[in-house]
Design a protein around this motif. Structure first.
Motif, short mmCIF file in Angstrom:
data_model
loop_
_atom_site.label_atom_id
_atom_site.label_comp_id
_atom_site.label_asym_id
_atom_site.label_seq_id
_atom_site.Cartn_x
_atom_site.Cartn_y
_atom_site.Cartn_z
N GLY A 1 -3.02 -1.54 -7.32
CA GLY A 1 -3.30 -0.44 -8.18
C GLY A 1 -4.40 -0.98 -9.12
O GLY A 1 -5.33 -0.03 -9.52
N LEU A 2 -4.33 -2.21 -9.56
CA LEU A 2 -5.24 -2.53 -10.59
C LEU A 2 -6.61 -2.69 -10.27
O LEU A 2 -7.92 -2.65 -10.74
N LEU A 3 -6.63 -3.03 -8.80
CA LEU A 3 -8.13 -3.29 -8.00
C LEU A 3 -8.70 -2.11 -7.98
O LEU A 3 -9.93 -2.16 -8.03
N VAL A 4 -7.99 -0.91 -7.49
CA VAL A 4 -8.82 0.26 -7.08
C VAL A 4 -8.87 1.37 -8.44
O VAL A 4 -9.31 2.24 -8.01
N LEU B 1 0.73 -1.23 0.06
CA LEU B 1 0.02 0.11 0.10
C LEU B 1 0.80 1.26 -0.06
O LEU B 1 0.66 2.30 -0.74
N ASN B 2 2.02 1.32 0.76
CA ASN B 2 2.94 2.36 0.86
C ASN B 2 3.74 2.70 -0.29
O ASN B 2 3.78 3.86 -0.81
N GLU B 3 4.05 1.59 -1.08
CA GLU B 3 4.76 1.62 -2.33
C GLU B 3 3.86 2.33 -3.44
O GLU B 3 4.36 2.92 -4.29
N LEU B 4 2.43 1.71 -3.41
CA LEU B 4 1.60 2.24 -4.50
C LEU B 4 1.31 3.82 -4.26
O LEU B 4 1.08 4.42 -5.16
N VAL C 1 6.44 -7.35 -2.38
CA VAL C 1 5.73 -6.36 -2.17
C VAL C 1 5.39 -5.49 -3.58
O VAL C 1 4.22 -4.78 -3.53
N HIS C 2 6.20 -5.40 -4.45
CA HIS C 2 6.02 -4.98 -5.94
C HIS C 2 4.99 -5.30 -6.54
O HIS C 2 4.30 -4.59 -6.93
N VAL C 3 4.93 -6.62 -6.61
CA VAL C 3 3.88 -7.26 -7.24
C VAL C 3 2.44 -6.94 -6.85
O VAL C 3 1.61 -6.59 -7.67
N VAL C 4 2.30 -7.04 -5.38
CA VAL C 4 1.21 -7.03 -4.82
C VAL C 4 0.86 -5.42 -4.99
O VAL C 4 -0.27 -4.92 -5.03
N GLY D 1 1.64 4.45 -18.75
CA GLY D 1 0.82 3.79 -18.07
C GLY D 1 0.45 4.36 -16.75
O GLY D 1 1.29 4.97 -16.22
N PHE D 2 -0.67 4.29 -15.98
CA PHE D 2 -1.02 4.73 -14.85
C PHE D 2 -0.29 4.34 -13.80
O PHE D 2 -0.13 4.68 -12.55
N LEU D 3 0.39 3.17 -13.99
CA LEU D 3 1.41 2.48 -12.96
C LEU D 3 2.57 2.58 -13.21
O LEU D 3 3.37 1.74 -12.49
N ALA D 4 3.14 3.25 -14.32
CA ALA D 4 4.46 3.25 -14.91
C ALA D 4 5.37 3.73 -13.93
O ALA D 4 6.51 3.47 -13.52
N GLU D 5 4.89 4.79 -12.99
CA GLU D 5 5.69 5.49 -12.09
C GLU D 5 6.16 4.47 -10.93
O GLU D 5 7.29 4.42 -10.31
N VAL D 6 5.13 3.68 -10.51
CA VAL D 6 5.39 2.64 -9.40
C VAL D 6 6.36 2.01 -9.96
O VAL D 6 7.32 1.35 -9.08
#
Length: 349
Positions: free
Chosen positions: A345-348, A23-26, A337-340, A196-201
């Protein structure tokens, strides 16, 4: 990245806090309203890293829907015991007493209408279990859309094998980028590539790669000045050629299990400081172990190195009285941690 509001998270089977770290990483707004774990060692480590969190040491079977409702969560993150679904656990599935907490949750989740999001992590094989079938039946009846995955960190440029099953469940809403009817074996790449919207993560992983199409090298996670005793005794090298051996230039390591540093075969990789000299060792000669130890300098990965492979942040530590074997044991039961983080991110979204 933003959501419609702060996510209120109930972290079940919380272990050493991998879901909390995801959660913190996201980088979304969140609050872990409660974390629940029965294991004393895991809880000591969780408290050490999250001293202000509401951590409850109790059996999940004893928690009621009314008690959960008081925390007012809208997300549940959980990694239930995997032993009921593994060969070593005899694959007893719902007949295994370690499955009882998950079965209890199935009974009470219909009485938790405020829950919007659920993420479950487990071993590959869970998707074939009666437990999975019962859980998906319950969730679908109360309006959840379900998306399942088989994913491995190596698919995300991380040099580690850790294939896992993931279930994402979202109430009264479809998944925008995926078919909700099948088990996916790939994460949608367009979401983590540039734009992509998760690219920064994902970028902080990509930055370690000399080739963005491959995993970064093991050398990127090595701890050069560790005081941890990670050496192998000569007697431990009897079955050396059966070990999973890696060096600085390697781009993949084995799955680290809770038995790492206690047993050698199939529990995780052994690092060779001089991997390029492997051909110099003749294992057919008498007393070859001494030559092997001197030439190749084999050792276990340190706790910090395993943490890095599992994408735990640098600030995360173990209490000083936790041994390297104890650390390996709890890490073997934890998550990447990173995969989750990407899956949340995909979930929300």
């Amino acid at each position: 990245m933003s959501t419609s509001g702060k996510i209120r998270v109930l972290e079940l089977f919380s272990g050493i806090g991998g879901m909390h770290l995801a959660l913190n990483e996201l980088g979304i707004e969140y609050e872990v309203v409660a974390a629940v774990e029965i294991n004393d060692m895991a809880n000591r480590i969780y408290r050490h890293n999250f001293p202000s969190s509401n951590l409850l040491q109790k059996n999940i079977e004893g928690i009621t829907a009314k008690q959960i409702a008081k925390f007012d969560p809208n997300m549940i993150l959980m990694s239930p015991p995997c032993q009921p679904f593994t060969r070593s656990g005899l694959k007893q599935d719902v007949g295994d007493k370690r499955c009882l907490p998950l079965l209890h949750l199935m009974k009470i989740v219909p009485d938790l209408p405020r829950i919007e999001f659920i993420l479950l992590e487990n071993v590959v094989g869970f998707e074939k279990s009666d437990a999975r079938n019962q859980l998906t039946d319950v969730l679908k009846k109360i309006g959840f859309c379900i998306q399942e995955f088989h994913l491995c960190p190596s698919q995300f440029n991380i040099p580690n094998k850790r294939p896992r099953y993931y279930m994402l469940a979202k109430r009264n809403s479809d998944f925008r980028f995926l078919s909700a009817q099948s088990l996916q074996t790939q994460f949608p790449e367009d979401l983590i590539k540039e734009g992509g919207f998760l690219a920064e993560v994902h970028q902080k992983v990509v930055e370690k790669c000399d080739d963005p199409s491959s995993c970064f090298k093991i050398g990127k996670i090595l701890e050069e000045d560790s005081t941890e005793n990670s050496s192998l005794a000569e007697k431990d090298l009897k079955f050396f050629m059966e070990f999973d051996l890696v060096g600085r230039e390697s781009r993949l390591s084995g799955c680290f299990t809770k038995s790492y540093k206690r047993y050698f075969l199939g529990t995780g990789s052994i690092f060779l400081e001089n991997f390029d000299r492997l051909k110099e060792v003749d294992t057919s000669t008498a007393n070859y172990q001494a030559k092997l130890s001197e030439t190749l300098k084999p050792r276990f990965f340190t706790s910090r190195e395993i943490l890095r492979l599992m994408c735990f942040p640098e600030w995360y530590t173990f209490p000083t009285d936790v041994s390297s074997k104890q650390a390996a044991a709890v890490l073997g039961n934890s998550i990447n941690v990173h995969v989750v983080a990407l899956l949340i991110g995909l979930l929300v979204m």
